[in-house]
Motif scaffolding. Structure first.
Motif, PDB file in Angstrom:
ATOM      1  N   LEU A 141       2.280   8.438  -1.273  1.00  0.00           N
ATOM      2  CA  LEU A 141       1.159   7.677  -1.814  1.00  0.00           C
ATOM      3  C   LEU A 141      -0.169   8.324  -1.441  1.00  0.00           C
ATOM      4  CD1 LEU A 141       2.213   4.005  -0.959  1.00  0.00           C
ATOM      5  CD2 LEU A 141       2.971   5.456  -2.855  1.00  0.00           C
ATOM      6  N   ASP A 142      -1.096   8.286  -2.386  1.00  0.00           N
ATOM      7  CA  ASP A 142      -2.463   8.737  -2.146  1.00  0.00           C
ATOM      8  C   ASP A 142      -3.413   7.757  -2.826  1.00  0.00           C
ATOM      9  OD1 ASP A 142      -2.349  11.621  -0.927  1.00  0.00           O
ATOM     10  OD2 ASP A 142      -0.881  11.647  -2.573  1.00  0.00           O
ATOM     11  N   GLY A 143      -4.556   7.516  -2.187  1.00  0.00           N
ATOM     12  CA  GLY A 143      -5.550   6.658  -2.808  1.00  0.00           C
ATOM     13  C   GLY A 143      -6.319   5.864  -1.772  1.00  0.00           C
ATOM     14  N   HIS A 157       0.746  -5.143   7.700  1.00  0.00           N
ATOM     15  CA  HIS A 157       1.373  -4.602   6.500  1.00  0.00           C
ATOM     16  C   HIS A 157       0.472  -4.977   5.333  1.00  0.00           C
ATOM     17  CE1 HIS A 157       5.245  -3.531   8.371  1.00  0.00           C
ATOM     18  NE2 HIS A 157       5.063  -4.620   9.095  1.00  0.00           N
ATOM     19  N   VAL A 158       0.266  -4.056   4.414  1.00  0.00           N
ATOM     20  CA  VAL A 158      -0.607  -4.320   3.276  1.00  0.00           C
ATOM     21  C   VAL A 158       0.162  -4.097   1.985  1.00  0.00           C
ATOM     22  CG1 VAL A 158      -1.524  -1.951   3.289  1.00  0.00           C
ATOM     23  CG2 VAL A 158      -2.832  -3.777   2.202  1.00  0.00           C
ATOM     24  N   ALA A 159      -0.047  -4.987   1.021  1.00  0.00           N
ATOM     25  CA  ALA A 159       0.536  -4.823  -0.313  1.00  0.00           C
ATOM     26  C   ALA A 159      -0.414  -3.994  -1.160  1.00  0.00           C
ATOM     27  CB  ALA A 159       0.767  -6.183  -0.966  1.00  0.00           C
ATOM     28  N   ARG A 178       2.039   3.960   9.657  1.00  0.00           N
ATOM     29  CA  ARG A 178       2.629   5.063   8.898  1.00  0.00           C
ATOM     30  C   ARG A 178       1.654   6.260   8.880  1.00  0.00           C
ATOM     31  NH1 ARG A 178       6.816   4.418   5.481  1.00  0.00           N
ATOM     32  NH2 ARG A 178       7.326   2.884   7.089  1.00  0.00           N
ATOM     33  N   ALA A 179       2.165   7.456   9.063  1.00  0.00           N
ATOM     34  CA  ALA A 179       1.323   8.653   9.036  1.00  0.00           C
ATOM     35  C   ALA A 179       0.571   8.727   7.713  1.00  0.00           C
ATOM     36  CB  ALA A 179       2.183   9.897   9.228  1.00  0.00           C
ATOM     37  N   GLY A 180      -0.724   8.995   7.802  1.00  0.00           N
ATOM     38  CA  GLY A 180      -1.552   9.107   6.610  1.00  0.00           C
ATOM     39  C   GLY A 180      -2.310   7.843   6.265  1.00  0.00           C
ATOM     40  N   LYS A 201      -7.517   4.148   3.581  1.00  0.00           N
ATOM     41  CA  LYS A 201      -7.280   5.389   2.863  1.00  0.00           C
ATOM     42  C   LYS A 201      -5.821   5.783   3.077  1.00  0.00           C
ATOM     43  CE  LYS A 201      -8.781  10.185   2.351  1.00  0.00           C
ATOM     44  NZ  LYS A 201      -9.647  11.281   2.877  1.00  0.00           N
ATOM     45  N   LEU A 202      -5.159   6.128   1.992  1.00  0.00           N
ATOM     46  CA  LEU A 202      -3.770   6.566   2.042  1.00  0.00           C
ATOM     47  C   LEU A 202      -3.724   8.036   1.651  1.00  0.00           C
ATOM     48  CD1 LEU A 202      -2.103   3.525   0.226  1.00  0.00           C
ATOM     49  CD2 LEU A 202      -2.661   3.778   2.657  1.00  0.00           C
ATOM     50  N   ASP A 203      -3.266   8.854   2.566  1.00  0.00           N
ATOM     51  CA  ASP A 203      -3.257  10.299   2.354  1.00  0.00           C
ATOM     52  C   ASP A 203      -1.846  10.833   2.607  1.00  0.00           C
ATOM     53  OD1 ASP A 203      -3.848  12.969   2.069  1.00  0.00           O
ATOM     54  OD2 ASP A 203      -5.039  13.125   3.901  1.00  0.00           O
ATOM     55  N   ASP A 204      -1.102  11.067   1.519  1.00  0.00           N
ATOM     56  CA  ASP A 204       0.255  11.606   1.609  1.00  0.00           C
ATOM     57  C   ASP A 204       1.155  10.714   2.470  1.00  0.00           C
ATOM     58  OD1 ASP A 204       2.136  13.559   0.867  1.00  0.00           O
ATOM     59  OD2 ASP A 204       1.861  14.652   2.737  1.00  0.00           O
ATOM     60  N   VAL A 205       1.101   9.401   2.189  1.00  0.00           N
ATOM     61  CA  VAL A 205       1.863   8.417   2.962  1.00  0.00           C
ATOM     62  C   VAL A 205       3.273   8.298   2.385  1.00  0.00           C
ATOM     63  CG1 VAL A 205       2.013   6.003   3.664  1.00  0.00           C
ATOM     64  CG2 VAL A 205      -0.223   7.145   3.551  1.00  0.00           C
ATOM     65  N   ALA A 206       4.266   8.507   3.213  1.00  0.00           N
ATOM     66  CA  ALA A 206       5.657   8.455   2.767  1.00  0.00           C
ATOM     67  C   ALA A 206       6.185   7.022   2.834  1.00  0.00           C
ATOM     68  CB  ALA A 206       6.521   9.358   3.632  1.00  0.00           C
ATOM     69  N   ILE A 207       6.813   6.567   1.744  1.00  0.00           N
ATOM     70  CA  ILE A 207       7.506   5.287   1.746  1.00  0.00           C
ATOM     71  C   ILE A 207       8.860   5.457   1.066  1.00  0.00           C
ATOM     72  CG2 ILE A 207       5.346   3.970   1.665  1.00  0.00           C
ATOM     73  CD1 ILE A 207       6.126   3.264  -1.276  1.00  0.00           C
ATOM     74  N   GLY A 208       9.773   4.539   1.365  1.00  0.00           N
ATOM     75  CA  GLY A 208      11.084   4.563   0.740  1.00  0.00           C
ATOM     76  C   GLY A 208      11.263   3.412  -0.224  1.00  0.00           C
ATOM     77  N   ALA A 209      12.359   3.398  -0.922  1.00  0.00           N
ATOM     78  CA  ALA A 209      12.646   2.333  -1.877  1.00  0.00           C
ATOM     79  C   ALA A 209      12.734   0.978  -1.185  1.00  0.00           C
ATOM     80  CB  ALA A 209      13.946   2.638  -2.613  1.00  0.00           C
TER      81      ALA A 209
END
Length: 362
Positions: A141-143, A157-159, A178-180, A201-209
């Motif tokens: 995720l980025d944004g 935790h944020v939606a 979470r990193a990023g 700010k989300l910078d290359d944040v990894a999430i799973g299903a």
């Protein structure tokens, strides 16, 4: 001041003492969420089988209104946290719900509703501000989310609504650690300062299903929007009730000319509140969101009118630091209601685009 929906005495006492500090930032933001959780407020409207207290969406609105009568800052945090809980309750991802819900209900970690961007996106008012790209079995995720409440420093935790790799939007839960994930300092607000309101700010944040709340935001968000907006409207109801009560008490000191205006505001408040309850009970707002938009507009306007009547009824003492402290806080709180997302201007624009009038709800 008598509340429509009773709150536990310890919370009532604390809110009365802390209201000014919650508004100015003198009370530590981290103190608020545990106080609300200790009163079991987050369990209202959640199924008993999931650790909740049962009840309806209207019961949640009343609880938020009752807290907002004492402090809109507290009502604001209550709304954001309870909205995130509602997302999990309405998510098909039962594993995510079961993993996060116990800590949310107990206030051990904060839930933040970052879906303001999504609600504006649904109304055609704004593009999504977070995007995803595929990364093996997961996503990156980025944004940015420029304004989110209840980003508690102790953990949240944020939606977030996300434009998927294929362009289709989905809703994800992103953890604070979470990193990023970068949280800004608290925003420099003119009021409601102890609400842990900041930008993300989300910078290359990894999430799973397993962190996807809803895989199809276009289908899911309209179904959860009545709770998102309905719970939010509880803040307007609470502030309007308190300001009208204060105005009536002050109007007894010779300002009887305000009686008709106070009665009119009370009738408008009750009519719009009843319309909200009915629409939530029969799920009408999913198919007719314009009705919900008009109620949001109407109740924000009633709250602003009520604070204006409190000023007129109370007179010059409102400009004295001591006697006017509560009024000054409510005046600042009322100024927030038209601009909280979706703002009244945005809602009126959405209604105009639909060819729907923005008149009173009742």
């Amino acid at each position: 001041m008598t509340l429509t929906a009773p709150l536990p005495a310890p919370l009532t006492s604390w809110l009365d003492q802390a209201a000014a500090g919650l508004d100015t930032g003198a009370v530590a933001p981290g103190d608020l969420l545990p106080r609300l959780a200790a009163a079991d407020l987050f369990r209202i409207g959640a199924p008993e089988g999931l650790g909740g207290a049962g009840g309806t969406a209207a019961d949640v609105v009343e609880a938020i209104a009752a807290v907002s009568e004492r402090s809109l800052a507290a009502g604001f945090v209550f709304w954001g946290h309870r909205a995130f809980i509602e997302y999990l309750l309405q998510s098909p991802n039962a594993a995510l719900r079961d993993r996060l819900l116990p800590d949310l209900l107990d206030g051990r970690i904060a839930g933040a509703t970052g879906l303001s961007n999504a609600m504006k996106f649904l109304a055609g008012l704004e593009e999504l501000q977070v995007s995803a790209r595929a990364d093996g079995d997961g996503l990156r995720l980025d944004g940015k989310l420029p304004w989110v409440t209840n980003l508690r420093a102790e953990g949240f935790h944020v939606a977030a609504a996300v434009a998927g790799p294929d362009g289709r939007p989905f809703v994800a839960s992103v953890a604070y650690d979470r990193a990023g994930v970068t949280r800004s300092p608290d925003l420099d607000l003119i009021a409601l300062r102890s609400t842990s309101t900041a930008a993300l700010k989300l910078d290359d944040v990894a999430i799973g299903a397993d962190e996807v709340i809803a895989s199809d935001a276009l289908d899911w968000c309209p179904k959860v929007r009545p709770a998102f907006l309905g719970f939010q409207i509880g803040m307007s109801i609470g502030l309007a009730r308190r300001a009208l009560a204060e105005a009536r008490e002050a109007a007894g000191a010779g300002r009887h000319a305000l009686g008709t205006e106070l009665d009119d505001a009370a009738v408008r408040l009750q009519a719009a509140t009843d319309a909200l309850r009915k629409g939530l009970a029969d799920a009408a707002f999913v198919a007719r969101p314009a009705d919900l938009f008009r109620i949001r507009i109407a109740l924000a306007e009633v709250a602003n009118d009520a604070v204006g009547l409190e000023l007129q009824a109370s007179g010059g003492k409102c400009y004295l630091t001591g006697p006017g402290e509560g009024f000054a806080r409510r005046w600042r709180e009322a100024a927030f209601l038209p601009v909280i997302t979706p703002s009244l201007v945005q809602l009126k624009a959405a209604l105009a685009a639909q060819g729907a009038p923005a008149g009173r709800a009742a």
